[in-house]
Enzyme design. Structure first.
Site, PDB file in Angstrom:
ATOM      1  N   ALA A  78       0.871  -1.173   0.000  1.00  0.00           N
ATOM      2  CA  ALA A  78       0.000   0.000   0.000  1.00  0.00           C
ATOM      3  C   ALA A  78       0.904   1.217   0.000  1.00  0.00           C
ATOM      4  O   ALA A  78       1.077   1.890   1.004  1.00  0.00           O
ATOM      5  CB  ALA A  78      -0.923   0.001   1.210  1.00  0.00           C
ATOM      6  N   CYS A 106      -7.661   3.023  -8.895  1.00  0.00           N
ATOM      7  CA  CYS A 106      -7.545   4.123  -7.945  1.00  0.00           C
ATOM      8  C   CYS A 106      -8.946   4.530  -7.515  1.00  0.00           C
ATOM      9  O   CYS A 106      -9.875   4.512  -8.314  1.00  0.00           O
ATOM     10  CB  CYS A 106      -6.896   5.348  -8.591  1.00  0.00           C
ATOM     11  SG  CYS A 106      -5.350   5.025  -9.398  1.00  0.00           S
ATOM     12  N   GLY A 115       1.272 -10.630 -13.294  1.00  0.00           N
ATOM     13  CA  GLY A 115       0.745 -11.190 -12.052  1.00  0.00           C
ATOM     14  C   GLY A 115       1.509 -12.459 -11.722  1.00  0.00           C
ATOM     15  O   GLY A 115       1.192 -13.536 -12.209  1.00  0.00           O
TER      16      GLY A 115
HETATM   17  C1  LIG Z   1       5.345  -2.199  -4.561  1.00  0.00           C
HETATM   18  C2  LIG Z   1       4.411  -2.190  -5.736  1.00  0.00           C
HETATM   19  C3  LIG Z   1       4.047  -0.974  -6.317  1.00  0.00           C
HETATM   20  C4  LIG Z   1       3.173  -0.931  -7.397  1.00  0.00           C
HETATM   21  N1  LIG Z   1       2.852   0.276  -7.957  1.00  0.00           N
HETATM   22  C5  LIG Z   1       2.039   0.327  -9.043  1.00  0.00           C
HETATM   23  C6  LIG Z   1       1.733   1.565  -9.690  1.00  0.00           C
HETATM   24  O1  LIG Z   1       2.241   2.626  -9.303  1.00  0.00           O
HETATM   25  N2  LIG Z   1       0.882   1.547 -10.750  1.00  0.00           N
HETATM   26  C7  LIG Z   1       0.340   0.377 -11.217  1.00  0.00           C
HETATM   27  O2  LIG Z   1      -0.405   0.410 -12.189  1.00  0.00           O
HETATM   28  N3  LIG Z   1       0.629  -0.803 -10.650  1.00  0.00           N
HETATM   29  C8  LIG Z   1       1.463  -0.862  -9.579  1.00  0.00           C
HETATM   30  N4  LIG Z   1       1.760  -2.091  -9.004  1.00  0.00           N
HETATM   31  C9  LIG Z   1       1.169  -3.326  -9.572  1.00  0.00           C
HETATM   32  C10 LIG Z   1       2.156  -4.041 -10.499  1.00  0.00           C
HETATM   33  O3  LIG Z   1       2.496  -3.213 -11.606  1.00  0.00           O
HETATM   34  C11 LIG Z   1       1.576  -5.376 -11.022  1.00  0.00           C
HETATM   35  O4  LIG Z   1       0.395  -5.134 -11.739  1.00  0.00           O
HETATM   36  C12 LIG Z   1       1.262  -6.359  -9.919  1.00  0.00           C
HETATM   37  O5  LIG Z   1       2.218  -6.258  -8.884  1.00  0.00           O
HETATM   38  C13 LIG Z   1       1.182  -7.808 -10.404  1.00  0.00           C
HETATM   39  O6  LIG Z   1       2.402  -8.254 -10.928  1.00  0.00           O
HETATM   40  P1  LIG Z   1       3.509  -9.090 -10.075  1.00  0.00           P
HETATM   41  O7  LIG Z   1       2.794 -10.189  -9.397  1.00  0.00           O
HETATM   42  O8  LIG Z   1       4.539  -9.519 -11.065  1.00  0.00           O
HETATM   43  O9  LIG Z   1       4.076  -8.112  -9.073  1.00  0.00           O
HETATM   44  C14 LIG Z   1       2.636  -2.141  -7.911  1.00  0.00           C
HETATM   45  C15 LIG Z   1       3.019  -3.354  -7.332  1.00  0.00           C
HETATM   46  C16 LIG Z   1       3.895  -3.408  -6.265  1.00  0.00           C
HETATM   47  C17 LIG Z   1       4.281  -4.737  -5.688  1.00  0.00           C
END
Ligand SMILES: Cc1cc2nc3c(=O)[nH]c(=O)nc-3n(C[C@H](O)[C@H](O)[C@H](O)COP(=O)(O)O)c2cc1C
Ligand SMILES: Cc1cc2nc3c(=O)[nH]c(=O)nc-3n(C[C@H](O)[C@H](O)[C@H](O)COP(=O)(O)OP(=O)(O)OC[C@H]3O[C@@H](n4cnc5c(N)ncnc54)[C@H](O)[C@@H]3O)c2cc1C
Ligand code: FES
Lengths: 303, 253
Positions: free
Chosen positions: A69, A129, A242
Site C-alpha cells: 500500500a 484508484c 501477475g
Molecule cells: C510495490 C508495488 C508498487 C506498485 N505500484 C504500481 C503503480 O504505481 N501503478 C500500477 O499500475 N501498478 C502498480 N503495481 C502493480 C504491479 O504493476 C503489477 O500489476 C502487480 O504487482 C502484479 O504483478 P507481479 O505479481 O509480477 O508483481 C505495484 C506493485 C507493487 C508490488
C-alpha cells in the site's frame, strides 16, 4: 528464435518488461544490467501533483507474494517528464508511462502532461484508484467510470492507451468490454488484489493502510484465468502480468492470450529477474514446440 | 554500486539467546562501510531480509552479520550451516560519515539488534584514534552479546530492561550519568529508543540508523520512506538515502 512482438505504439524486441511500481524510473536497476535488454519499461505511476503516499509500514510478505500500500507516491507528472524520463533515453527500449488520478480531470491532466514527453511510447492507465468524487469507488470496478476515464484520456493523448484492469471485480470481461468501448488500444492485466494481513503481536493489520494489494506468484492463476476469459471474448492486445518469475510463467501467459508480459514483484527477490527470463525464453519456447513468441500467443485455448 | 553475490558461510554460531553471528566471504568485503546493510534472499520467501554489517575483515575478505530470530525468515536463516551459500545484495544504503567527521570522543548508543552496526563503526572510529564510549541496551542478560568486543573499543555500559545484567533500565538512564563531553553520538535501535536518545541528546551532533519493512531494498518501490523534519511532505528512502541519517534530518514516527 523470433521474440519480437508488435502491438500499438510498441515494437518490442522481446515481450518482457518490468511492471509499474516495481522498477521506479529505471535508475536503480541500471546498476545491475543494461536496460536495453528489456522489451520495454513500465515506469512508476504519475499523478497530477506530487504525492506523498501512505504511512508506513507499506509492505508485508505473504505466502508466495506480498502486500503493498504505497499510495502512489511519486514526484508528479511535471517532474517525471522533466527529471525522470530523460534518463531512459540512452537505452534502446520503449517506455510506457503509468497514469493515475483521483478524478477524471486528474487523469486527463496527467495524460496532457505526458504529451510533452518525447521519451515514452504508450500510456498504461491505472484505473485501480479510488475516485474521490464518487465516494472512493475504484474507477476499475465500475464499468461506466472505467469507460469514461478511458474515453477522456484517449481524447487528449497522442499516445496509444493500455488500460490496466483491476482484478477486484466479479466479471473481468465486463470491464474489458467497457474500456475497449471507451477507446482503449490495449489492456494490461492484472493489477493487485486487495488483501490484508494481521500482526499477531500487535493485534492489528501489519500495513498501516490496513489493506494492501496482493502481488507475486500467489495471484498468477487469477491473472491467467482473467486473461484467458478476455481473450476468449475479444482480439484486443494484452500485456499480461501477475506473479511471473520464470520463462515458463511467461509462456503460460502467452498461451492464455497475452501478447507481452510484465514482471513486478519478482524484481525485488532477484534484481536480474527480467534479463534472466529474457535469456531463458527462447529455450523455453523451443522446448515446448514454438518457433516464435507470436506463435505461442493464445495457443492455450481449447475450442 | 550494488552487487548480487552468492556468498559462502564461513561460520555461523549462536552468541546469545536466539542471536546468531554469521561470517560470510566476499571479494568486496573491504568496500562495506559502517552503517550499511546487506539484503539477503531466503528460500521460499518473496522478500529479502535487511541485516547490518557488524564487522569486516579486509584481509580475510570476510564480513560479519549478527541477527536475532524475529520471525520466520530469521529463523530460517539461523538454520543455515557453514559451507551453505547465501544470495546477498551488497553493499546497500548509506553509512556513518566517519571519514569526513573530525572528532575526539564518540558516544555509541545501541539497543538490541541495533547494536551490531555500532561494533564495526566503533572499530573504525578507534582506528582513527577516536575515544569511544558505548552504551548498549538489551532486554535481559541472556540476550547480551559482544560486551567484550565493545570493551576493547573503550568504556562500555550495559543496561537491561529487567535488571538481570548491568544497570536496570534504559540506555537513557546511563547516558544521563555520563559526564564526559562528546563530539558526536551514533545510535541504532528500536524507534522508541531512537526518539528518547535524540531527545535527550538534542544539543549534540549525532547520527541515527533507521529500520523499516522493505520491498526492493535498492530504492525503487517507495516502501521504506521516512518524512523529513523540515518538510513532512517530502521523504527519504531508508534503503537508499538511509539507513543512516543525521539526527535531525528525519521525523521519527
Ligand atoms: C510495490 C508495488 C508498487 C506498485 N505500484 C504500481 C503503480 O504505481 N501503478 C500500477 O499500475 N501498478 C502498480 N503495481 C502493480 C504491479 O504493476 C503489477 O500489476 C502487480 O504487482 C502484479 O504483478 P507481479 O505479481 O509480477 O508483481 C505495484 C506493485 C507493487 C508490488
Ligand atoms: C537497515 C536494516 C538493518 C537491520 N539490521 C539488523 C541486524 O543487524 N540484525 C538483526 O537481527 N536485524 C536487523 N534488522 C531487522 C531485520 O531486518 C528483521 O528482524 C527481519 O527482517 C525480520 O524478518 P523475519 O522473517 O524474521 O520476520 P517476519 O516478521 O516474519 O518478517 C516479515 C516481513 O517483515 C519484514 N520485517 C519484519 N521486521 C522488520 C524490521 N524490524 N525491519 C525491517 N523489516 C522487517 C521482513 O523483512 C519480512 O519482509 C535490520 C533492518 C533494517 C531495515
Ligand atoms: S525498499 Fe524499495 S524503496 Fe526502499
Amino acid at each position: 528464435m523470433n521474440t519480437t512482438v508488435n502491438i500499438p505504439g510498441l515494437s518490442l524486441k522481446n515481450p518482457v518488461m518490468p511492471a509499474s511500481g516495481c522498477f521506479g524510473f529505471g535508475k536503480e536497476y541500471s546498476q545491475f544490467y543494461d536496460l536495453s535488454k528489456l522489451g520495454a519499461i513500465i515506469v512508476k505511476a504519475a499523478t497530477g501533483e506530487t504525492r506523498y503516499g501512505n504511512t508506513t509500514p507499506r509492505v508485508a510478505e505473504t505466502s508466495s507474494g506480498m502486500l503493498n500500500a504505497i499510495g502512489l507516491q511519486n514526484p508528479g507528472v511535471e517532474r517525471i517528464v522533466a527529471e525522470e524520463l530523460p534518463f531512459l533515453r540512452t537505452y534502446e527500449t520503449s517506455v510506457i508511462a503509468n497514469v493515475a488520478g483521483s478524478t477524471v480531470e486528474e487523469y486527463v491532466k496527467v495524460a496532457n502532461g505526458l504529451n510533452h514527453s518525447v521519451d515514452i511510447s504508450a500510456l498504461e492507465l491505472n484505473i485501480s484508484c479510488p475516485n474521490v468524487k464518487e465516494g472512493g469507488v475504484q474507477f476499475g470496478t465500475d464499468p461506466e467510470l472505467a469507460k469514461e476515464v478511458t474515453y477522456k484520456v484517449k481524447e487528449v493523448s497522442r499516445y496509444p492507451v493500455y488500460v490496466k484492469l483491476s482484478p477486484n471485480v466479479s466479471d473481468i470481461t465486463t470491464m474489458a468490454k467497457a474500456v475497449v468501448d471507451g477507446g482503449a488500444d490495449g489492456l494490461s492485466m492484472i493489477n493487485t488484489l486487495t488483501g490484508m494481513q494481521m500482526n499477531l503481536k500487535q493485534r492489528k493489520p501489519i500495513i498501516a493502510n490496513q489493506t494492501g494489494g496482493l502481488s507475486g506468484p500467489a495471484i498468477k492463476p487469477i491473472a491467467i484465468r482473467m486473461i484467458y476469459q478476455v481473450r476468449q471474448m475479444m482480439d484486443v492486445p494484452i500485456i499480461g502480468m501477475g506473479g511471473i518469475v520464470t520463462s515458463e510463467d511467461v509462456l503460460e501467459f502467452l498461451l492464455a492470450g497475452a501478447n507481452a508480459v510484465a514482471v513486478g514483484t519478482a524484481n525485488f527477490q532477484n534484481p536480474f529477474a527480467c534479463p534472466e527470463i529474457i535469456e531463458q525464453l527462447p529455450k523455453t519456447l523451443h522446448q515446448y514446440g514454438f518457433s516464435s513468441v507470436e506463435d505461442a500467443i493464445g495457443k492455450g485455448h481449447v475450442t | 554500486m550494488i552487487n548480487k553475490q552468492l556468498l559462502p558461510i564461513e561460520h555461523i554460531r549462536e552468541i546469545a539467546e536466539e542471536t546468531f553471528e554469521v561470517v560470510l566471504h566476499s571479494e568486496i568485503s573491504a568496500e562495506l562501510k559502517p552503517g550499511q546493510f546487506v539484503h539477503i534472499a531466503l528460500h521460499g520467501h518473496m522478500l529479502r531480509r535487511p541485516v547490518s554489517v557488524a564487522d569486516v575483515d579486509a584481509n580475510a575478505k570476510t564480513f560479519t552479520i549478527i541477527f536475532k530470530i524475529f520471525g520466520e525468515g530469521t529463523r530460517a536463516l539461523s538454520q543455515y550451516q557453514q559451507g551453505d551459500n547465501l544470495d546477498v545484495l551488497l553493499p546497500c544504503g548509506s553509512y556513518y560519515p566517519v571519514e569526513s567527521l573530525s572528532l575526539d570522543h564518540a558516544l555509541l548508543v545501541g539497543g538490541g539488534i541495533g547494536v551490531p552496526p555500532l561494533y564495526y563503526l566503533g572499530k573504525t572510529l578507534q582506528e582513527k584514534g577516536v575515544h569511544v564510549t558505548s552504551v548498549l541496551g538489551f532486554q535481559s542478560k541472556s540476550q547480551v552479546f559482544y560486551e567484550k568486543q565493545f570493551q576493547q573499543l573503550g568504556d562500555t555500559y550495559i543496561a537491561t530492561n529487567d535488571g538481570s545484567y548491568g544497570t536496570q533500565g534504559f540506555v537513557t538512564d546511563i547516558i544521563q550519568q555520563l559526564d564526559e563531553p562528546i563530539d558526536y553520538y551514533f545510535t541504532c535501535g528500536p524507534t522508541p529508543m531512537l526518539k528518547a536518545v535524540t531527545n535527550q541528546l538534542q544539543d549534540e551532533n549525532g547520527y541515527i540508523s533507521l529500520e523499516e519493512r522493505m520491498g526492493c531494498g535498492v530504492g525503487t518501490c517507495y516502501a521504506c520512506v521516512v518524512p523529513l523534519r523540515q518538510n513532512p511532505k517530502e521523504s527519504k528512502k531508508i534503503c537508499k538515502d538511509g539507513p543512516v541519517f543525521s539526527a535531525n534530518e528525519v521525523m521519527l514516527q
